[in-house]
Enzyme design. Sequence first.
Site, PDB file in Angstrom:
ATOM      1  N   HIS A   1      45.038  43.774  35.345  1.00  0.00           N
ATOM      2  CA  HIS A   1      44.606  45.222  35.651  1.00  0.00           C
ATOM      3  C   HIS A   1      45.643  46.083  35.687  1.00  0.00           C
ATOM      4  O   HIS A   1      45.695  46.768  36.827  1.00  0.00           O
ATOM      5  CB  HIS A   1      43.579  45.031  36.771  1.00  0.00           C
ATOM      6  CG  HIS A   1      42.695  46.203  36.811  1.00  0.00           C
ATOM      7  ND1 HIS A   1      41.574  46.449  36.202  1.00  0.00           N
ATOM      8  CD2 HIS A   1      42.756  47.364  37.860  1.00  0.00           C
ATOM      9  CE1 HIS A   1      40.988  47.770  36.564  1.00  0.00           C
ATOM     10  NE2 HIS A   1      41.635  48.296  37.443  1.00  0.00           N
TER      11      HIS A   1
ATOM     12  N   THR B   1      42.893  49.212  31.303  1.00  0.00           N
ATOM     13  CA  THR B   1      42.932  49.485  32.658  1.00  0.00           C
ATOM     14  C   THR B   1      42.509  50.688  33.058  1.00  0.00           C
ATOM     15  O   THR B   1      43.010  51.814  32.646  1.00  0.00           O
ATOM     16  CB  THR B   1      44.462  49.072  33.595  1.00  0.00           C
ATOM     17  OG1 THR B   1      44.791  47.942  33.038  1.00  0.00           O
ATOM     18  CG2 THR B   1      44.199  49.370  34.867  1.00  0.00           C
ATOM     19  N   GLU B   2      41.479  50.886  33.845  1.00  0.00           N
ATOM     20  CA  GLU B   2      40.920  52.184  34.203  1.00  0.00           C
ATOM     21  C   GLU B   2      40.620  53.303  32.812  1.00  0.00           C
ATOM     22  O   GLU B   2      40.669  54.428  33.186  1.00  0.00           O
ATOM     23  CB  GLU B   2      41.824  52.994  35.318  1.00  0.00           C
ATOM     24  CG  GLU B   2      42.262  52.078  36.511  1.00  0.00           C
ATOM     25  CD  GLU B   2      40.934  51.844  37.407  1.00  0.00           C
ATOM     26  OE1 GLU B   2      39.847  52.611  37.153  1.00  0.00           O
ATOM     27  OE2 GLU B   2      40.796  50.842  37.987  1.00  0.00           O
ATOM     28  N   LEU B   3      40.220  52.644  31.933  1.00  0.00           N
ATOM     29  CA  LEU B   3      40.219  53.354  30.574  1.00  0.00           C
ATOM     30  C   LEU B   3      41.285  54.170  30.148  1.00  0.00           C
ATOM     31  O   LEU B   3      41.216  55.424  29.570  1.00  0.00           O
ATOM     32  CB  LEU B   3      38.833  54.185  30.644  1.00  0.00           C
ATOM     33  CG  LEU B   3      37.561  53.328  30.955  1.00  0.00           C
ATOM     34  CD1 LEU B   3      36.355  54.449  30.447  1.00  0.00           C
ATOM     35  CD2 LEU B   3      37.430  52.415  29.943  1.00  0.00           C
TER      36      LEU B   3
ATOM     37  N   TRP C   1      39.685  57.248  33.239  1.00  0.00           N
ATOM     38  CA  TRP C   1      38.312  57.814  33.874  1.00  0.00           C
ATOM     39  C   TRP C   1      38.389  58.172  35.324  1.00  0.00           C
ATOM     40  O   TRP C   1      37.244  58.444  35.869  1.00  0.00           O
ATOM     41  CB  TRP C   1      37.097  56.602  33.529  1.00  0.00           C
ATOM     42  CG  TRP C   1      37.416  55.353  34.385  1.00  0.00           C
ATOM     43  CD1 TRP C   1      38.363  54.948  35.364  1.00  0.00           C
ATOM     44  CD2 TRP C   1      36.600  54.289  34.301  1.00  0.00           C
ATOM     45  NE1 TRP C   1      38.185  53.691  35.637  1.00  0.00           N
ATOM     46  CE2 TRP C   1      36.827  53.073  35.083  1.00  0.00           C
ATOM     47  CE3 TRP C   1      35.157  54.093  33.760  1.00  0.00           C
ATOM     48  CZ2 TRP C   1      36.127  52.187  35.326  1.00  0.00           C
ATOM     49  CZ3 TRP C   1      34.651  53.069  33.884  1.00  0.00           C
ATOM     50  CH2 TRP C   1      34.957  51.911  34.704  1.00  0.00           C
TER      51      TRP C   1
END
Length: 405
Positions: free
Chosen positions: A107, A143-145, A306
Site C-alpha cells: 500500500h 494505492t489510494e487510487l 481519491w
Amino acid sequence: MTAVCFYFQVHQPYRLRRYSVFDADPFYFDNDANTSILRKVADKCYRPATRMILDLVRRHEGRFRVSYSFSGTVLQQLEDWAPDVIETFQQLGATGACEFLAETSHHSLSFLFSRDEFDAQVAMQEESIRRIFGVTPTVFRNTELIYLNELAGHMSWKGRHKAVICEGVDRLLGARSPNYVYAPPARAIPSGATPVKLLLKNHRMSDDIAFRFGNRGWPEWPLTAEKFARWVDQINGDGYVCNLFMDYETLGEHQWSETGIFQFLDALPEKVFDVNPGHNSFLTPSQVADIYKPVGEYDSETPISWADTERDLSAWLGNPLQDNAVAELYKLEGAVKKRHAEGDPWILEDWRKLTTSDHLYYMCTKYWADGDVHKYFSPYDSPYDAYINFMNVLDHLRARAGLTP
C-alpha cells in the site's frame, strides 16, 4: 443499460509501536494494537459484510457482482489473526461473481519514488492473489487510487492489465460524466503498447454511501436502497456504468451497523434490478473493460487520488514532515536491499512496511473537514508525534543498513 461496478479496498497497515531514540531493538511494530484492531474490524466489517455479499451473490444467482483489492499487509494480518475471513473470501471468489484486483503489496507510494520497487511490490501482490485465490488479476488499482498519465503508460508498457481504476476528478472531466470508460492520452502510451482502459470512480454516489450515509444532517438522509436504485437508473442515457469505489470498512466500521448500512446493502441488488427491469445490472471491473470502449481521453499530467476534497497527493505529501520522511525513507532502498542480500532476513520487509502510505497520512497537518478524517485514522496525538516516532524507527533501520546519519 447501467451497470453498477462495486470495488472495495481492503487494507490495514502495520502500525508502529512508540519507539524512542533510546530503543535499540529491531521490533518496530505494535502487534498488540495491530491484532486488536484487525480483530475488531473483522468483527464489525469483514465477517458480516463478506458473509452478506456471499449470500447476495448466491441469492441473485451470480447476477450481483463485486470486486476487491487487498493490500499485502491486510492479507498477512488476516492469515495470522483471522484466517476464517480469508476462507469466506475464497468462497466468494469461487462463485465467479467476484474479482480480485492488483495493487502494491505494501500500500505504498512507490510509483512516485522507485519504479523498481513499485514493480516488485505489484509482482509480490499478484503472487499473493494467485496463492490465496487461485487467480491472476487483470485490473490494477494504485494505492489510494493515485493516478497520472505516466502510470497509464507504465502499466500499458508492462502489458499485464487491461484496465486501471482511478478517481473521476471534476476538474479533469469538465462537463463530462464519470459513467463511461475512458482512455489515457495517446501521447502517454509507449509505442507498440496496448493502452489500458480507465474506470473512473463516481465520487458523488460512492461518497453518498461511504461518507454521508449515516449523516442525519444530510438532505438525502435516510438513504434507502430504493432511492439509490433510482439514482442508478437515472444514469441511463448519460453513461453505462456507475463505479462505486470505497473502503470495505465503510460497511460496519466507518458506517456502523446501527446506521442501517447492512440493511441497505442487503436490499440494494434487488432494488437495482427491479427499478427498471432489464435495464440495470452489476459488473466487475474486467467485465466493464471487456464490454465497453473508451469514449474519450482522461488526461492527468499531475497525480490525482481519491483522498480529501483536493483529490491530489496532499494527504501524504506536501508538508515538511511528510516530504522529509519520504525522502529519507527511499534514500535507504539500495542499502536495505544490499543488507538483505547479505544476510539480514527481515530488514527488507521492515523497510517495506514503512513504505505503507498510512505512516505519511498520520503526518498530515490539514485542518477542518479533512483534518477530522485524518484524526479519525491516526493513532497519534498529533502529526508531529507521528513524524518523530517514524523518524526514530527510520534512524534505527538506517544503522541496521550500515549507514550513518
